[in-house]
Design an enzyme around this catalytic site. Structure first.
Site, PDB file in Angstrom:
ATOM      1  N   GLU A 265       0.832  -1.268  -0.185  1.00 14.05           N
ATOM      2  CA  GLU A 265       0.079  -0.074   0.136  1.00 14.05           C
ATOM      3  C   GLU A 265       0.738   1.298  -0.048  1.00 14.05           C
ATOM      4  O   GLU A 265       0.458   2.138   0.498  1.00 14.05           O
ATOM      5  CB  GLU A 265      -0.946   0.091   1.134  1.00 14.05           C
ATOM      6  CG  GLU A 265      -2.016  -1.162   1.156  1.00 14.05           C
ATOM      7  CD  GLU A 265      -2.885  -1.199   2.298  1.00 14.05           C
ATOM      8  OE1 GLU A 265      -2.552  -0.123   3.389  1.00 14.05           O
ATOM      9  OE2 GLU A 265      -3.849  -1.972   2.278  1.00 14.05           O
TER      10      GLU A 265
ATOM     11  N   GLU B 201      -5.137  -8.742   0.732  1.00 13.08           N
ATOM     12  CA  GLU B 201      -5.500  -8.673   1.958  1.00 13.08           C
ATOM     13  C   GLU B 201      -6.959  -8.597   1.632  1.00 13.08           C
ATOM     14  O   GLU B 201      -7.649  -7.707   0.796  1.00 13.08           O
ATOM     15  CB  GLU B 201      -5.200  -7.101   2.588  1.00 13.08           C
ATOM     16  CG  GLU B 201      -3.773  -6.862   3.217  1.00 13.08           C
ATOM     17  CD  GLU B 201      -3.524  -5.806   3.935  1.00 13.08           C
ATOM     18  OE1 GLU B 201      -4.442  -5.083   4.285  1.00 13.08           O
ATOM     19  OE2 GLU B 201      -2.195  -5.406   3.925  1.00 13.08           O
TER      20      GLU B 201
END
Length: 965
Positions: free
Chosen positions: A573, A655
């Site tokens: 991220e 995720e």
């Protein structure tokens, strides 16, 4: 001629040796004549230039991968005859090596703070001036640009520490020269004459921050409400004996949090800033005969992480002693470029370092041995090869290569359909007639492929990724690594049906990878949570420009021989998702580095923002999506868009879910939704800071497990998922930053299963007859009120009964993963569910109303503890009523007492809001459960009794035994 080459390969003789006859003595009699003939071609020639194939090994065509096994099948030679005769003459195993690797965990002294409280002289580099930032920032917030730092006139240690990373900088012109002389500072804590007798004696691994106390106020929830920041010093002594004269001596640190600087006899020898990587300091030039003083200063900054980073020397430390000519750090690389059940080609490279002042002639022999399931060498060598002598210049390195072909190899693969067999390569280095080094490298033989339509394929078997993310803390034990605690976590995940683990978001302790190798769990190894853009003011972005190459290469070199690792992740991220081509350029560089270090596995980065038409995804080998595969907030799922843009790439949910719950907490009313964000009165209670365990609620950017399952099933080309998270972890307590630990785990911080555990078990172990009911059925205040009952089962339908009365039989609808009876009226007694599969009874379960708490029940995960000072026994305590039924709402205060040669290490209850010290022997139960962790004393042997008491409840005991060192 091709047949001759195949025979050469299958008898483990290098073609060059076969051509000049030097390898003939190593051949079995059946093929000795063939090995002695001239003009043999390389076995790889018949594969159409296989070894020069430009594509990574995971994309090589099927015909090439099958060529060697087909050749082996054509040879009518018994497998036993394919072993080299040299295997009969056994070398000693690596345990008898002249190399010494000595555990250096005892005898340390520890102190918090710098001399006179002044840290300025010891800083690695100037840091931005940071005020306390707001806590509770949403986890998917956009990373920010780096702060500008004024450096004028600053004296820092950076120029002396940067050279430590030189072995991991590929371009010699970019390596760092150490300044002349020492830093212009006096470091009294590093001097040999400093008296540290008043310092605390500690044994490593050591996490000083886990002791607390918890910070109950202020913006510290993100880092677990435990103070991890500030300087700390560790001191120990190293004795150099006459036997050490002429040797190279290294300090090997598996992990130190963070900005380590290593001092020897008051002089700065080197260091390593990143707190998660392993590193080596060459101590040789700094040591003198006799006693030497080692000091390690650590300085973990505040606001350096989004979770609990831990503190201190939290992993093992080693002293390594070698001859000047030796195998370099992580200097053996083993690959298996061709694999089948019939034959496998094993290739290796050995890097030799010559630390001596004169050139050295080296001869390297590598032997391959099978390992048993405990990692011990078993049987004779299955292959052996000696390289021609090579000259290694003084102060230089050289790399030698070799290979062998094994018939009928024992392959490494994930259960249940495969077994994680392993081998080891024992490398022996000779200088003249003298053995100067022996080095052991465990590895596994397996073929990895990545199919865009299916995902991961191991040894020809499609392996859906059923994985979890885990942070590195071990709950009440903190970040100090303990192999038994990690093994317990993995055992529970395997029980649930998990087969994969993503390291979030940093290199793990090497012992964790040894466990995943042994247990057959596939791994995504990850190196960074940030690149140049920051997520917290003092995170890795401060050192990324100077250290990203060293850290990435160090992780891959350390870990690349682990068969459990199937891909590398270079980021999570990162803010560079937002910076277009500039961010893509960084991603491209990191992937290039990963490929240079290991071309056998793909590289990826986990993306929660970048869309298919943006530059960054195109730089990655695998498309890894966090949450946006399912869909973040109101945005649609992105799997189809990435599939259309990258039809030839594997797509993976790195995720998924980020569902939230507090074990055993149920809140009413229960909304009739599939997935919802936690809100007051709808999944969350801001007063108690607990989240409902109906498992319908998630972080704002996430989803319930049910919704994540549906998105994967509706896009069947996806490779699978890594759930956020396997276990609750310290810090990042979304949505209640007044708490100490997360709510996202499938299993709570103490290791107690939440209801969600059974949702995943039902999905990931469809062959296991199971059914699970929620909630508990002890609600005296709810008589006559609607109390929904939900069921997870691996069956396809179920019938619910309340006190024997049917509430109806339901069948799972398409893309439904639970059965729910939302209008059940509560009455005390028994609820029972009977599950069916294909019309036949599959499993049944019941829950009964408990009376008042009356007694304690305790059980140990194992009752025999090794007396090595590390092994642990985890004691689960249940509060029950007079009939022995669990009291699911009991909150009695429980006390642990240990008698015998052991100690209570920690306690916990899984409550994210509990601020009781983990070292406290007393703890309030959370919804009927408490955990105690017991360790035998070093060298201890004999019986241990753990007594568990609580006011007003019948006490209990657990009998353990210490088995000695």
């Amino acid at each position: 001629m091709a047949l001759h080459s195949a025979l050469v390969a299958l008898t483990n003789i290098k073609p060059a040796e076969a051509k000049n006859g030097t390898g003939a003595s190593s051949c079995v009699p059946v093929v000795a004549l063939i090995c002695a003939t001239n003009g043999l071609l390389r076995a790889t020639d018949i594969l159409g230039g296989y070894v020069k194939h430009p594509r990574p090994s995971w994309t090589r065509p099927l015909a090439v991968r099958l060529a060697l096994p087909l050749l082996a099948a054509l040879l009518v030679i018994p497998p036993a005859l394919l072993l080299p005769a040299a295997a009969a003459a056994q070398e000693a195993p690596a345990s008898q090596s002249p190399r010494q690797r000595i555990a250096f965990n005892d005898g340390w002294r520890f102190h918090l703070g710098d001399p006179d409280g002044n840290s300025a002289p010891y800083l690695y580099d100037v840091r931005p001036d940071v005020k306390k930032s707001a806590d509770g920032k949403v986890a998917d917030a956009m990373p920010e640009e780096a702060a500008r730092i004024a450096r004028a006139g600053a004296t820092v240690l950076k120029p002396w520490i940067l050279p430590t990373g030189n072995p991991f900088i590929r371009d010699p012109s970019k390596r760092h020269a150490r300044p002349d002389g020492d830093p212009p500072i006096d470091a009294p804590f590093a001097r040999a004459d400093f008296n540290d007798s008043a310092w605390r004696a500690v044994r490593l691994p050591h996490d000083w921050a886990i002791e607390g106390p918890f910070l109950t106020t202020g913006p510290y929830g993100g880092m677990g409400r435990l103070k991890t920041w500030g300087p700390a010093w560790y001191r120990n002594k190293i004795t150099v004996t006459q036997a050490d004269q002429g040797k190279s001596i290294f300090l090997d640190v598996d992990g130190a949090m963070a900005y380590a600087s290593v001092w020897v006899n008051g002089r700065l020898a080197g260091g390593w800033p990143y707190g998660y990587n392993s590193f080596r300091i060459d101590l040789t030039r700094w040591l003198k005969p006799g006693t030497n003083q080692l000091a390690i200063r650590l300085d973990n900054p505040p606001e350096s992480a989004r979770w609990y980073p831990g503190a201190g020397l939290y992993r093992n430390v080693w002293l390594t002693k070698t001859a000047p000519l030796h195998v370099g750090q992580w200097g053996v690389r083993v690959t298996t470029p061709q694999v089948s059940a019939q034959a496998a080609r094993v290739a290796w490279q050995v890097t030799l370092d010559n630390d001596g002042a004169a050139p050295a002639d080296a001869e390297v022999t590598t032997q391959l041995y099978a390992l048993d399931d405990k990692g011990r060498i078993t049987g004779a060598a299955v292959a052996s090869m000696t390289s021609p002598r090579a000259a290694v210049a003084a102060g230089a390195s050289t790399t030698l290569a070799g290979e062998a072909t094994l018939a009928n190899p024992r392959l490494w693969g994930p259960p249940p359909h495969q077994k994680p067999h392993r081998y080891t390569a024992v490398t022996t280095v000779r200088q003249g007639d003298r053995i100067v080094d022996r080095y052991e490298t465990p590895f596994g033989i397996r073929e990895l492929r990545f199919d865009p339509d299916r995902g991961l394929v191991v040894n020809g078997e499609h392996v859906p990724i059923r994985g979890v993310n885990n942070h590195h803390d071990l709950g009440a034990l903190g970040a100090a690594f303990n192999a038994r605690a990690a093994e317990r976590q993995l055992e529970m995940l395997v029980e649930m049906g998990a087969n994969a683990l993503r390291m979030s978001h940093n290199p793990p302790d090497p012992q964790l990878l040894e466990l995943t190798d042994r247990m057959g769990i596939v791994v995504m190894d990850e190196v960074f949570d940030s690149w140049q853009r920051k997520k917290t003011p003092l995170d890795f972005h401060l050192i990324f420009p100077d250290w990203h190459e060293q850290d990435l290469r160090a992780m891959i070199r350390r870990d690349r021989n682990h068969p459990s690792i199937v891909m590398w992740s270079v980021g999570n991220e990162v803010g560079e998702q937002y910076t277009g081509e500039d961010g893509a350029a960084i991603g491209r560089e990191l992937v290039r580095i990963a490929h240079e270090e290991d071309g056998t596995r793909p590289a990826t980065t986990a993306m929660n923002y970048a869309k298919a038409d943006m530059p960054l995804p195109g730089t990655m080998d695998v498309i890894s999506l966090n949450y946006q595969g399912t869909g973040i907030r109101t945005l649609p799922g992105q799997f189809p868009a990435f599939r259309a843009k990258f039809p030839d790439k594997v797509i993976l949910h790195t995720e998924s879910a980020s569902a939230l719950s507090s074990r055993g907490e149920y809140q009413f009313p229960v909304p009739g939704v599939l997935s919802a964000a936690v809100r007051p009165g709808a999944g969350g209670d801001p007063k108690t800071q607990q989240v409902s365990s109906y498992e319908l609620f998630a972080a704002d950017f996430g989803s319930s497990a049910d919704r994540a399952f549906a998105s994967l099933d509706q896009n069947p080309y996806t490779a699978g998922e890594f759930v956020w998270t396997g276990f609750d972890y310290l810090g990042e307590p979304t949505p209640y930053y007044g708490a100490r630990s997360s709510y996202s785990g499938i299993i709570d911080l103490a290791g107690f299963k939440k209801d969600r555990f059974y949702a995943y078990q039902a999905r990931w172990r469809p062959e296991l007859p199971m059914v699970h009911i929620l909630p508990h059925w002890t609600w005296p205040e709810r008589v006559g009120e609607v109390t929904p009952v939900h069921v997870f089962t691996s069956g396809d339908e179920a019938e619910l009964f309340v006190n024997g009365k049917s509430q109806g039989r339901q069948k799972k609808a398409p893309y439904a993963y639970r059965l729910r009876w939302d209008f059940v009226t509560y009455e005390p007694g028994t609820i029972e569910v009977v599950a069916y599969k294909d019309g036949k009874e599959w499993a049944r379960s019941s829950v009964k109303t408990a009376r008042a708490p009356a007694a304690l029940q305790a059980s140990a995960d194992h009752t025999s503890i090794a007396g090595d000072g590390r092994d642990l026994s985890f004691i689960t305590v249940k509060i029950v009523d007079e009939a022995g039924l669990p009291a699911p709402r009991a909150n009695n205060r429980v006390r642990f007492t240990v008698e015998g040669p052991a100690e209570l290490v920690a306690t916990d209850n899984g409550d994210a809001t509990s601020f009781t010290s983990f070292q406290s022997p007393e703890r309030t139960a959370f919804n009927g459960l408490v955990l105690g962790i017991v360790r035998a004393k070093l060298g201890a042997k004999g019986p241990i009794t753990v007594r568990v008491t609580a006011d007003g409840l019948q006490a209990t005991t657990v009998a353990l035994r210490a088995q000695g060192g």
